[in-house]
Design a protein around this motif. Sequence first.
Motif, PDB file in Angstrom:
ATOM      1  N   LEU A   1      -0.209  13.745  -4.015  1.00  0.00           N
ATOM      2  CA  LEU A   1      -0.208  14.521  -2.774  1.00  0.00           C
ATOM      3  C   LEU A   1      -1.323  15.570  -2.766  1.00  0.00           C
ATOM      4  N   PRO A   2      -1.863  15.855  -1.563  1.00  0.00           N
ATOM      5  CA  PRO A   2      -1.516  15.304  -0.246  1.00  0.00           C
ATOM      6  C   PRO A   2      -2.162  13.939  -0.021  1.00  0.00           C
ATOM      7  N   GLU A   3      -1.580  13.177   0.888  1.00  0.00           N
ATOM      8  CA  GLU A   3      -2.053  11.828   1.141  1.00  0.00           C
ATOM      9  C   GLU A   3      -1.680  11.411   2.562  1.00  0.00           C
ATOM     10  N   VAL A   4      -2.490  10.507   3.121  1.00  0.00           N
ATOM     11  CA  VAL A   4      -2.243   9.991   4.463  1.00  0.00           C
ATOM     12  C   VAL A   4      -1.687   8.573   4.359  1.00  0.00           C
ATOM     13  N   VAL A   5      -0.694   8.279   5.177  1.00  0.00           N
ATOM     14  CA  VAL A   5      -0.199   6.913   5.306  1.00  0.00           C
ATOM     15  C   VAL A   5      -0.009   6.630   6.786  1.00  0.00           C
ATOM     16  N   ILE A   6      -0.381   5.444   7.207  1.00  0.00           N
ATOM     17  CA  ILE A   6      -0.172   5.029   8.596  1.00  0.00           C
ATOM     18  C   ILE A   6       0.982   4.039   8.615  1.00  0.00           C
ATOM     19  N   LEU A   7       1.942   4.278   9.506  1.00  0.00           N
ATOM     20  CA  LEU A   7       3.162   3.473   9.549  1.00  0.00           C
ATOM     21  C   LEU A   7       3.426   2.967  10.956  1.00  0.00           C
TER      22      LEU A   7
ATOM     23  N   ALA B   1       9.492  10.046  17.269  1.00  0.00           N
ATOM     24  CA  ALA B   1       8.049  10.025  17.056  1.00  0.00           C
ATOM     25  C   ALA B   1       7.531   8.625  16.764  1.00  0.00           C
ATOM     26  N   SER B   2       8.338   7.805  16.108  1.00  0.00           N
ATOM     27  CA  SER B   2       7.869   6.482  15.684  1.00  0.00           C
ATOM     28  C   SER B   2       8.080   5.399  16.731  1.00  0.00           C
ATOM     29  N   ARG B   3       8.693   5.747  17.864  1.00  0.00           N
ATOM     30  CA  ARG B   3       8.941   4.756  18.921  1.00  0.00           C
ATOM     31  C   ARG B   3       8.198   5.137  20.207  1.00  0.00           C
ATOM     32  N   ARG B   4       6.953   5.569  20.060  1.00  0.00           N
ATOM     33  CA  ARG B   4       6.169   5.979  21.227  1.00  0.00           C
ATOM     34  C   ARG B   4       5.031   5.006  21.543  1.00  0.00           C
ATOM     35  N   GLY B   5       5.117   3.801  20.998  1.00  0.00           N
ATOM     36  CA  GLY B   5       4.120   2.780  21.304  1.00  0.00           C
ATOM     37  C   GLY B   5       2.852   2.873  20.485  1.00  0.00           C
ATOM     38  N   LYS B   6       2.819   3.776  19.504  1.00  0.00           N
ATOM     39  CA  LYS B   6       1.655   3.938  18.632  1.00  0.00           C
ATOM     40  C   LYS B   6       2.133   4.072  17.193  1.00  0.00           C
ATOM     41  N   PRO B   7       1.312   3.649  16.218  1.00  0.00           N
ATOM     42  CA  PRO B   7       1.667   3.887  14.819  1.00  0.00           C
ATOM     43  C   PRO B   7       1.642   5.387  14.506  1.00  0.00           C
ATOM     44  N   LEU B   8       2.367   5.750  13.473  1.00  0.00           N
ATOM     45  CA  LEU B   8       2.376   7.127  12.990  1.00  0.00           C
ATOM     46  C   LEU B   8       1.291   7.321  11.942  1.00  0.00           C
ATOM     47  N   ALA B   9       0.513   8.374  12.076  1.00  0.00           N
ATOM     48  CA  ALA B   9      -0.408   8.800  11.024  1.00  0.00           C
ATOM     49  C   ALA B   9       0.244  10.011  10.363  1.00  0.00           C
ATOM     50  N   ILE B  10       0.777   9.811   9.153  1.00  0.00           N
ATOM     51  CA  ILE B  10       1.596  10.829   8.502  1.00  0.00           C
ATOM     52  C   ILE B  10       0.822  11.479   7.364  1.00  0.00           C
ATOM     53  N   GLY B  11       0.718  12.783   7.418  1.00  0.00           N
ATOM     54  CA  GLY B  11       0.142  13.549   6.328  1.00  0.00           C
ATOM     55  C   GLY B  11       1.265  14.005   5.405  1.00  0.00           C
ATOM     56  N   VAL B  12       1.340  13.427   4.230  1.00  0.00           N
ATOM     57  CA  VAL B  12       2.406  13.751   3.280  1.00  0.00           C
ATOM     58  C   VAL B  12       1.896  14.836   2.338  1.00  0.00           C
ATOM     59  N   TYR B  13       2.635  15.923   2.204  1.00  0.00           N
ATOM     60  CA  TYR B  13       2.140  17.079   1.449  1.00  0.00           C
ATOM     61  C   TYR B  13       3.184  17.593   0.473  1.00  0.00           C
ATOM     62  N   ASN B  14       2.706  18.421  -0.454  1.00  0.00           N
ATOM     63  CA  ASN B  14       3.573  19.105  -1.412  1.00  0.00           C
ATOM     64  C   ASN B  14       3.669  20.575  -1.007  1.00  0.00           C
ATOM     65  N   PRO B  15       4.828  21.033  -0.534  1.00  0.00           N
ATOM     66  CA  PRO B  15       4.946  22.411  -0.050  1.00  0.00           C
ATOM     67  C   PRO B  15       4.750  23.466  -1.140  1.00  0.00           C
ATOM     68  N   ASN B  16       4.837  23.044  -2.381  1.00  0.00           N
ATOM     69  CA  ASN B  16       4.659  23.988  -3.487  1.00  0.00           C
ATOM     70  C   ASN B  16       3.190  24.276  -3.777  1.00  0.00           C
ATOM     71  N   GLU B  17       2.300  23.471  -3.228  1.00  0.00           N
ATOM     72  CA  GLU B  17       0.860  23.690  -3.393  1.00  0.00           C
ATOM     73  C   GLU B  17       0.299  24.225  -2.075  1.00  0.00           C
ATOM     74  N   GLU B  18       0.486  25.518  -1.852  1.00  0.00           N
ATOM     75  CA  GLU B  18       0.209  26.117  -0.547  1.00  0.00           C
ATOM     76  C   GLU B  18      -1.256  26.015  -0.142  1.00  0.00           C
ATOM     77  N   SER B  19      -2.171  26.315  -1.046  1.00  0.00           N
ATOM     78  CA  SER B  19      -3.592  26.305  -0.701  1.00  0.00           C
ATOM     79  C   SER B  19      -4.065  24.901  -0.328  1.00  0.00           C
ATOM     80  N   LYS B  20      -3.713  23.927  -1.153  1.00  0.00           N
ATOM     81  CA  LYS B  20      -4.113  22.546  -0.894  1.00  0.00           C
ATOM     82  C   LYS B  20      -3.466  22.020   0.395  1.00  0.00           C
ATOM     83  N   THR B  21      -2.196  22.372   0.602  1.00  0.00           N
ATOM     84  CA  THR B  21      -1.479  21.908   1.790  1.00  0.00           C
ATOM     85  C   THR B  21      -2.052  22.521   3.059  1.00  0.00           C
ATOM     86  N   SER B  22      -2.396  23.808   3.006  1.00  0.00           N
ATOM     87  CA  SER B  22      -2.968  24.485   4.174  1.00  0.00           C
ATOM     88  C   SER B  22      -4.273  23.830   4.600  1.00  0.00           C
TER      89      SER B  22
END
Length: 469
Positions: A362-368, A298-319
């Motif tokens: 969390l949740p938070e976005v990071v671009i890499l 995914a990270s070697r496709r010629g574009k930066p990654l936009a990653i949504g980092v989440y906490n799976p234990n917080e189902e409502s917020k993550t959804s």
Amino acid sequence: MAAFLLLLLSALLLGISTAAGGNKPHSTVIPLTSSTFSTYVTQDSTNPLWLLKFYAPWCGHCKSLAPTLDKAASALAGKLAIGKIDCTVEKKLCKGELFDIRGYPTLKYYRDGEFSDYPLARDFDSIVKFGERMSQNAVRIVRDVEKVYELMVGGEQGAVAYVVYDPIMEQTEEEDASSAGGSSSSSAESEEEKEATKFIQSTERTRVFAQVARKYQAHGSFGLLSPKIDRESIAPILGANQSNNIPTDGGFIARIEEDVPTKFLTGDIINTEAFAEFIRETNIAVMTELGGHNFRFASRRGKPLAIGVYNPNEESKTSKFRKEMKQYAVSGEHKDAYVFGMMDGIKWDKFVSQFGITKAGLPEVVILDAPERKYWQDSSVLSVTEFIKAVKDGEIESRTQEKKPNNPLEEFSQLFISYMPWSLFAVLTLFVVVFWLALPSSEPLLPPVPSTEEEESKKDNLYLASYLY
């Protein structure tokens, strides 16, 4: 007499091949060497599909993977053979004309004379799924367009599929004899295969589709829509608002993903090169779940990654966060500038912590930008849209990812094993020299030369600096 000698020679060659392990399905993981690699892998027609593990004995992840592969080898006997190569011994095989192995374990698969990277997760279920898929026909017939997603991806989240439709395909009188998903009986499967072959050979478009599907079978599902399906019913199911979104001749090749607009292969010329390029550009979900098995892809496709980092234990917020991320990935202003993915911030906490992300935020976005080791992060910007806009406007500046220091002990172990037996000779030589120097000297010890005041001052400053820095 000549015939008898020829028969005897054939039997001898067959015996040698069998003794070497060829011409029989493998139910255990096969150790491979430079001398046996070709016999087992590239010359054995009985086992045309191989999964290969390149490893080192000191590698912890390699050891953890071993029981999984042992179990998978038994479950997939006759469908997928599994081999392992010790790269500390087979250096020319791991770093030669065929391979350039740089990390352990590395998994590759072999089929049709080509070696490719294994694309799925490394758990037992994923490996079995891969073996099952790759041992089946690359193209399956789909007769119910309303169930195309279910039939093609089997409910797998984030799966991508490709379909071909050509109304001039040759139809068979027995078309309704078998179901879209195949049948449990071998005779029905045989009829399905015959029918699929007849359809595929009917037009240039379907022939191109089948050729490329075979090559990229590991990266997606491929289906042939039956020519008996009404063309007017296809457009709304595939997400086209008007039938003229499909090429005017009524035939098409398309990429489908659930809840994502269909992408059609366009252009005046439809050939294997054009379709292969179409797959390479689109064979990842609009928003994929990121992990160790697919992060590099995914990270070697010629574009930066936009990653949504989440906490799976917080189902409502993550959804809610997941829905917002996918909505932007589908229709956001800068959707084409990034590869979008989600990442479990609890499971991969050590990885995301290097970008300043904490569990509490969390949740938070990071671009890499992985190749450039740059990232964009700001915990104060909560909206996905606002975050990406701030990055594009330069309000959130890029930072350089610090390179993780290597483990000296692990590096020494790798070098020691890689350069055996010379490394052992060097260590023994060093031991002898140190032992010799440690022996009492027969000459009288001389008193130390007194240090000058300037030299003593330098030593004091260095001693103090060690506490300050």
